[in-house]
Design a protein around this motif. Structure first.
Motif, PDB file in Angstrom:
ATOM      1  N   MET A   1       0.816  -1.213   0.000  1.00 58.15           N
ATOM      2  CA  MET A   1       0.000   0.000   0.000  1.00 58.15           C
ATOM      3  C   MET A   1       0.848   1.260   0.000  1.00 58.15           C
ATOM      4  SD  MET A   1      -2.886   1.599   0.012  1.00 58.15           S
ATOM      5  CE  MET A   1      -3.443   3.246   0.383  1.00 58.15           C
ATOM      6  N   VAL A   2       2.075   1.175   0.587  1.00 59.10           N
ATOM      7  CA  VAL A   2       2.899   2.381   0.695  1.00 59.10           C
ATOM      8  C   VAL A   2       3.192   2.967  -0.680  1.00 59.10           C
ATOM      9  CG1 VAL A   2       5.073   3.349   1.505  1.00 59.10           C
ATOM     10  CG2 VAL A   2       3.938   1.571   2.843  1.00 59.10           C
ATOM     11  N   ASN A   3       3.629   2.131  -1.622  1.00 51.18           N
ATOM     12  CA  ASN A   3       3.941   2.633  -2.963  1.00 51.18           C
ATOM     13  C   ASN A   3       2.694   3.213  -3.633  1.00 51.18           C
ATOM     14  OD1 ASN A   3       6.616   1.909  -2.758  1.00 51.18           O
ATOM     15  ND2 ASN A   3       6.327  -0.107  -3.682  1.00 51.18           N
ATOM     16  N   SER A   4       1.564   2.520  -3.495  1.00 54.31           N
ATOM     17  CA  SER A   4       0.320   3.017  -4.083  1.00 54.31           C
ATOM     18  C   SER A   4      -0.073   4.346  -3.457  1.00 54.31           C
ATOM     19  CB  SER A   4      -0.802   1.997  -3.882  1.00 54.31           C
ATOM     20  OG  SER A   4      -0.496   0.779  -4.516  1.00 54.31           O
ATOM     21  N   PHE A   5       0.113   4.455  -2.135  1.00 56.74           N
ATOM     22  CA  PHE A   5      -0.223   5.689  -1.424  1.00 56.74           C
ATOM     23  C   PHE A   5       0.588   6.863  -1.959  1.00 56.74           C
ATOM     24  CE2 PHE A   5       1.120   8.693   1.836  1.00 56.74           C
ATOM     25  CZ  PHE A   5      -0.097   9.199   2.261  1.00 56.74           C
ATOM     26  N   VAL A   6       1.885   6.657  -2.127  1.00 58.73           N
ATOM     27  CA  VAL A   6       2.756   7.744  -2.596  1.00 58.73           C
ATOM     28  C   VAL A   6       2.351   8.190  -4.004  1.00 58.73           C
ATOM     29  CG1 VAL A   6       5.116   8.387  -3.182  1.00 58.73           C
ATOM     30  CG2 VAL A   6       4.672   7.014  -1.134  1.00 58.73           C
ATOM     31  N   VAL A   7       2.015   7.242  -4.869  1.00 55.41           N
ATOM     32  CA  VAL A   7       1.595   7.594  -6.226  1.00 55.41           C
ATOM     33  C   VAL A   7       0.288   8.386  -6.189  1.00 55.41           C
ATOM     34  CG1 VAL A   7       0.905   6.716  -8.478  1.00 55.41           C
ATOM     35  CG2 VAL A   7       2.741   5.573  -7.198  1.00 55.41           C
ATOM     36  N   LEU A   8      -0.694   7.903  -5.413  1.00 57.46           N
ATOM     37  CA  LEU A   8      -1.973   8.600  -5.316  1.00 57.46           C
ATOM     38  C   LEU A   8      -1.786  10.005  -4.758  1.00 57.46           C
ATOM     39  CD1 LEU A   8      -4.260   5.729  -3.959  1.00 57.46           C
ATOM     40  CD2 LEU A   8      -4.405   6.806  -6.212  1.00 57.46           C
ATOM     41  N   ARG A   9      -0.960  10.136  -3.737  1.00 57.56           N
ATOM     42  CA  ARG A   9      -0.719  11.452  -3.143  1.00 57.56           C
ATOM     43  C   ARG A   9      -0.088  12.400  -4.147  1.00 57.56           C
ATOM     44  NH1 ARG A   9       2.989  11.960   2.160  1.00 57.56           N
ATOM     45  NH2 ARG A   9       4.667  11.590   0.654  1.00 57.56           N
ATOM     46  N   ASP A  10       0.828  11.894  -4.920  1.00 56.04           N
ATOM     47  CA  ASP A  10       1.503  12.731  -5.905  1.00 56.04           C
ATOM     48  C   ASP A  10       0.527  13.221  -6.980  1.00 56.04           C
ATOM     49  OD1 ASP A  10       4.257  13.703  -6.570  1.00 56.04           O
ATOM     50  OD2 ASP A  10       3.747  12.771  -8.489  1.00 56.04           O
ATOM     51  N   ILE A  11      -0.370  12.353  -7.370  1.00 55.84           N
ATOM     52  CA  ILE A  11      -1.362  12.744  -8.387  1.00 55.84           C
ATOM     53  C   ILE A  11      -2.301  13.806  -7.822  1.00 55.84           C
ATOM     54  CG2 ILE A  11      -3.291  11.931  -9.801  1.00 55.84           C
ATOM     55  CD1 ILE A  11      -1.890   9.186  -9.882  1.00 55.84           C
ATOM     56  N   ILE A  12      -2.741  13.629  -6.566  1.00 57.37           N
ATOM     57  CA  ILE A  12      -3.649  14.604  -5.940  1.00 57.37           C
ATOM     58  C   ILE A  12      -2.973  15.963  -5.798  1.00 57.37           C
ATOM     59  CG2 ILE A  12      -4.876  15.174  -3.802  1.00 57.37           C
ATOM     60  CD1 ILE A  12      -5.317  12.146  -3.420  1.00 57.37           C
ATOM     61  N   GLU A  13      -1.719  15.954  -5.383  1.00 56.24           N
ATOM     62  CA  GLU A  13      -1.028  17.225  -5.133  1.00 56.24           C
ATOM     63  C   GLU A  13      -0.579  17.898  -6.425  1.00 56.24           C
ATOM     64  OE1 GLU A  13       0.771  16.223  -0.699  1.00 56.24           O
ATOM     65  OE2 GLU A  13       2.116  16.213  -2.424  1.00 56.24           O
ATOM     66  N   ASN A  14      -0.466  17.151  -7.515  1.00 56.50           N
ATOM     67  CA  ASN A  14      -0.055  17.716  -8.801  1.00 56.50           C
ATOM     68  C   ASN A  14      -1.131  17.347  -9.828  1.00 56.50           C
ATOM     69  OD1 ASN A  14       2.949  18.543  -8.177  1.00 56.50           O
ATOM     70  ND2 ASN A  14       2.677  16.468  -7.361  1.00 56.50           N
ATOM     71  N   ASN A  15      -2.152  18.181  -9.903  1.00 55.80           N
ATOM     72  CA  ASN A  15      -3.380  17.774 -10.599  1.00 55.80           C
ATOM     73  C   ASN A  15      -3.324  17.866 -12.125  1.00 55.80           C
ATOM     74  OD1 ASN A  15      -3.431  20.515 -10.888  1.00 55.80           O
ATOM     75  ND2 ASN A  15      -5.186  20.855  -9.533  1.00 55.80           N
ATOM     76  N   ALA A  16      -2.157  17.983 -12.699  1.00 56.63           N
ATOM     77  CA  ALA A  16      -2.077  18.022 -14.165  1.00 56.63           C
ATOM     78  C   ALA A  16      -0.984  17.090 -14.670  1.00 56.63           C
ATOM     79  CB  ALA A  16      -1.835  19.447 -14.647  1.00 56.63           C
ATOM     80  N   LEU A  17      -0.794  15.966 -13.978  1.00 56.66           N
ATOM     81  CA  LEU A  17       0.260  15.030 -14.361  1.00 56.66           C
ATOM     82  C   LEU A  17      -0.184  14.150 -15.537  1.00 56.66           C
ATOM     83  CD1 LEU A  17       1.542  13.778 -10.883  1.00 56.66           C
ATOM     84  CD2 LEU A  17       2.665  15.409 -12.404  1.00 56.66           C
ATOM     85  N   THR A  18       0.725  13.945 -16.449  1.00 59.26           N
ATOM     86  CA  THR A  18       0.476  13.002 -17.541  1.00 59.26           C
ATOM     87  C   THR A  18       1.032  11.644 -17.151  1.00 59.26           C
ATOM     88  OG1 THR A  18       2.581  13.426 -18.649  1.00 59.26           O
ATOM     89  CG2 THR A  18       0.738  14.902 -19.193  1.00 59.26           C
ATOM     90  N   LEU A  19       0.708  10.650 -17.953  1.00 57.27           N
ATOM     91  CA  LEU A  19       1.227   9.308 -17.692  1.00 57.27           C
ATOM     92  C   LEU A  19       2.748   9.300 -17.761  1.00 57.27           C
ATOM     93  CD1 LEU A  19       0.643   6.354 -17.098  1.00 57.27           C
ATOM     94  CD2 LEU A  19       0.392   5.981 -19.576  1.00 57.27           C
ATOM     95  N   ASN A  20       3.281  10.044 -18.706  1.00 56.41           N
ATOM     96  CA  ASN A  20       4.744  10.124 -18.828  1.00 56.41           C
ATOM     97  C   ASN A  20       5.377  10.768 -17.591  1.00 56.41           C
ATOM     98  OD1 ASN A  20       4.899   8.842 -21.308  1.00 56.41           O
ATOM     99  ND2 ASN A  20       4.722  10.766 -22.483  1.00 56.41           N
ATOM    100  N   ASP A  21       4.672  11.775 -17.039  1.00 57.55           N
ATOM    101  CA  ASP A  21       5.178  12.394 -15.805  1.00 57.55           C
ATOM    102  C   ASP A  21       5.280  11.355 -14.699  1.00 57.55           C
ATOM    103  OD1 ASP A  21       5.281  14.942 -16.935  1.00 57.55           O
ATOM    104  OD2 ASP A  21       3.210  15.397 -16.375  1.00 57.55           O
ATOM    105  N   LEU A  22       4.247  10.538 -14.567  1.00 50.50           N
ATOM    106  CA  LEU A  22       4.241   9.513 -13.520  1.00 50.50           C
ATOM    107  C   LEU A  22       5.318   8.464 -13.748  1.00 50.50           C
ATOM    108  CD1 LEU A  22       0.408   8.935 -12.967  1.00 50.50           C
ATOM    109  CD2 LEU A  22       2.008  10.047 -11.423  1.00 50.50           C
TER     110      LEU A  22
END
Length: 582
Positions: A1-22
């Motif tokens: 869950m930790v890795n999933s949590f960090v990814v979800l948090r990053d998407i929420i805090e940076n609301n214009a991320l593309t797949l390439n950004d991730l």
């Protein structure tokens, strides 16, 4: 869950991320898992968190930030005499404001500041940043365990950031969501006075020591989860009324109950934390302080010692006295002590009279060497006495000999110390400030009227007295002794000096009789004993009232005041036995 949590948090805090950004930040399997679980979705090239994903993150949402700003910051002299450490500007922004801005940038809306020392100076923040100010009523008598106690009383402990107001955080380490409780940590080489930690492979702290030696240490800010703060608050409430825990930090409570409180190391957060322990560290980081100290006492040092700010080193707070504050500093290889008048002493001490006393005793060569004295502000600079060693009770004969020499010196000054007048004056200060008297003190105050009349009628020939020649004001330096702190010195009864020694050291009657014998160099008669007992009783009331007045100003002295009162009662009884008065 930790890795999933960090990814979800990053998407929420940076609301214009593309797949390439991730993909540039995270491994593809982690992103694919979130997509397959319907926790994220892509639309028009932008990845966002789904409603289901937001629901998954909800338990980890940060509720608030709690900034602890109640402490005195006593190590950061001379700034702490005028301003709470959290309001010191670094790169033109007060430390606490920088934190508030960082919290807001991270999306934390609910911010609380717990204040105590000079708390009113923080009040402007409520309007400027829409933060809530909480008063810590116990800041003067308890450590930061009290700030958590009041946070709990306000019902604000939850998923909470907890940070001291006086740290500088370079890169913003705060987020809208946190996975588990953590404490910022930093690696230190050598030995430092920080909480040293040991962790398991997951980063869970499993051992804490009082200092760190070539290891990571707890440093600065923390995040505490709702489950953590619930247990922590319960423990603090259980311990709070026990005085043996009054000087505990909240971290002490955590350490005591580590088996119930899981806390992880956050090394990356700690690398962004800076704490300035003294003016020199601040000056090194913010070089504007090399030209502008923003402190009147440092400006005085530069003017009176003809030096620059960069010449001032080694600023160290000295043991706080009951009346004043002081700090040691070095300029051009010479050491000095800067004395700062304590809060409220302007109504207790005549500093112009003190200046006259220092002039009068100069030829005796028994005091510290005064470099600068400002009677209007009650501040002075003196040469630091090197190799100084505190007197002990075993040095009583030297003390008495010094006092006798002073009394025989024929020094004349215009100011007097009339103990009866001072008692009346302190009583009126207590009355006008609505002091809460110790039980029985008012009755005793009325009862000593006969003693006050007795000393008025039977006092010794007046002479120049120190008025506060207690053991703490005598020091040895090599083979020479010094008598310090002449702020009360004046023309008075020489027995008053002896009574001050008795009451400070709480001497029993037999030792008081011996003290008088040493002073007189012969056996005292009943009249002489009675007069000293009378002064002892009056001195006890004097300092009890002095303490009661200081307590109305929020200062605390433990049991000192009531102990003085009790000793006054003891010597009143002894006076009555000898004189058959009462």
């Amino acid at each position: 869950m930790v890795n999933s949590f960090v990814v979800l948090r990053d998407i929420i805090e940076n609301n214009a991320l593309t797949l390439n950004d991730l993909l540039s930040k995270f491994e593809f399997p982690a992103i694919q898992e979130l997509s397959n679980s319907n926790l994220i979705e892509e639309s028009k090239g932008v990845v966002s968190v789904t409603e289901e994903g937001l629901a998954k993150m909800k338990p980890f949402k940060v509720d608030n930030a709690i900034i602890m700003a109640a402490g005195m910051g006593s190590r950061f002299v001379p700034y702490s005499y005028y301003i709470p450490k959290g309001l010191i500007e670094v790169n033109d922004v007060p430390l606490v404001e920088r934190q508030i801005i960082q919290f807001r940038d991270a999306g934390i809306e609910n911010i609380y500041i717990i204040v105590g020392y000079m708390g009113k100076q923080f009040e402007y923040l409520a309007k400027k940043y829409d933060v809530k100010i909480i008063q810590n009523l116990d800041f003067a008598t308890k450590n930061n365990i009290s700030s958590l106690y009041y946070a709990n009383k306000e019902g604000i402990l939850g998923n909470s950031y907890l940070t001291p107001s006086d740290i500088y955080i370079e890169d913003n380490v705060f987020h809208q969501y946190e996975y588990h409780s953590w404490y910022a940590t930093k690696y230190f080489e050598g030995k430092v006075s920080e909480w040293g930690i040991e962790c398991d492979d997951t980063g869970l702290i499993n051992n804490v020591s009082k200092s760190a030696v070539n290891q990571e240490a707890m440093y600065g800010t923390a995040f505490l989860s709702k489950s953590f703060t619930k247990v922590l608050a319960e423990k603090i409430v259980d311990l709070y009324e026990d005085e043996s825990f009054s000087q505990w930090y909240w971290e002490d409570v955590y350490i005591k109950f580590m088996n119930e409180l899981r806390l992880y190391s956050n090394l990356s957060a700690g690398e962004s934390v800076l704490e300035f322990e003294c003016y020199e560290e601040l000056r090194e980081f913010d070089t504007s302080y090399c030209k502008n100290a923003r402190n009147p006492l440092l400006d005085i040092i530069c003017k009176e010692l003809d030096c620059s700010l960069s010449d001032i080193h080694g600023i160290t707070p000295l043991k706080v006295g009951m009346t004043n504050d002081s700090f040691k500093f070095t300029v051009k290889d010479a050491d000095y002590v800067f004395r700062v008048a304590g809060e409220g002493t302007d109504v207790l001490i005549d500093r112009y009279a003190e200046a006259k006393s220092y002039e009068a005793i100069q030829h005796l060569n028994i005091s510290d060497e005064i470099i600068y004295f400002d009677p209007k502000k009650g501040i002075k600079i003196a040469k630091y006495i090197k190799n100084a060693k505190q007197f002990t009770e075993e040095d009583i004969e030297v003390m008495i000999g010094t006092i006798r020499k002073l009394h025989e010196s024929d020094i004349e000054v215009e100011h007097k110390f009339d103990v009866n007048e001072r008692i009346e004056y302190y009583f009126n200060l207590c009355e006008s400030n609505e002091a809460k008297y110790y039980p029985g003190l008012l009755d005793h105050y009325d009862k000593i009227r006969e003693i006050r009349d007795y000393v008025d009628a039977n006092h010794n020939e007046l002479c120049f007295c120190h008025i506060d020649p207690i053991v703490l004001n005598f020091v040895w330096s090599d083979d020479k002794h010094h008598l310090l702190d002449w702020e009360y010195s004046a023309i008075s009864d020489p027995y008053l000096d002896l009574a001050m020694i008795v009451l400070f050291s709480y001497l029993p009657v037999n030792e008081t009789d011996e003290l008088l014998r040493l002073y007189l160099e012969e056996e005292p008669n009943e009249y002489q004993n009675a007069l000293l007992y009378a002064y002892c009783s009056l001195v006890g009331v004097l300092w009890a009232l002095w303490t009661q007045y200081k307590e109305t100003r929020g200062e605390t002295y433990g049991t000192y005041g009531i102990d003085q009162f009790k000793w006054s009662e003891l010597y009143y009884d002894e006076f009555v036995k000898v004189t058959k008065v009462g």
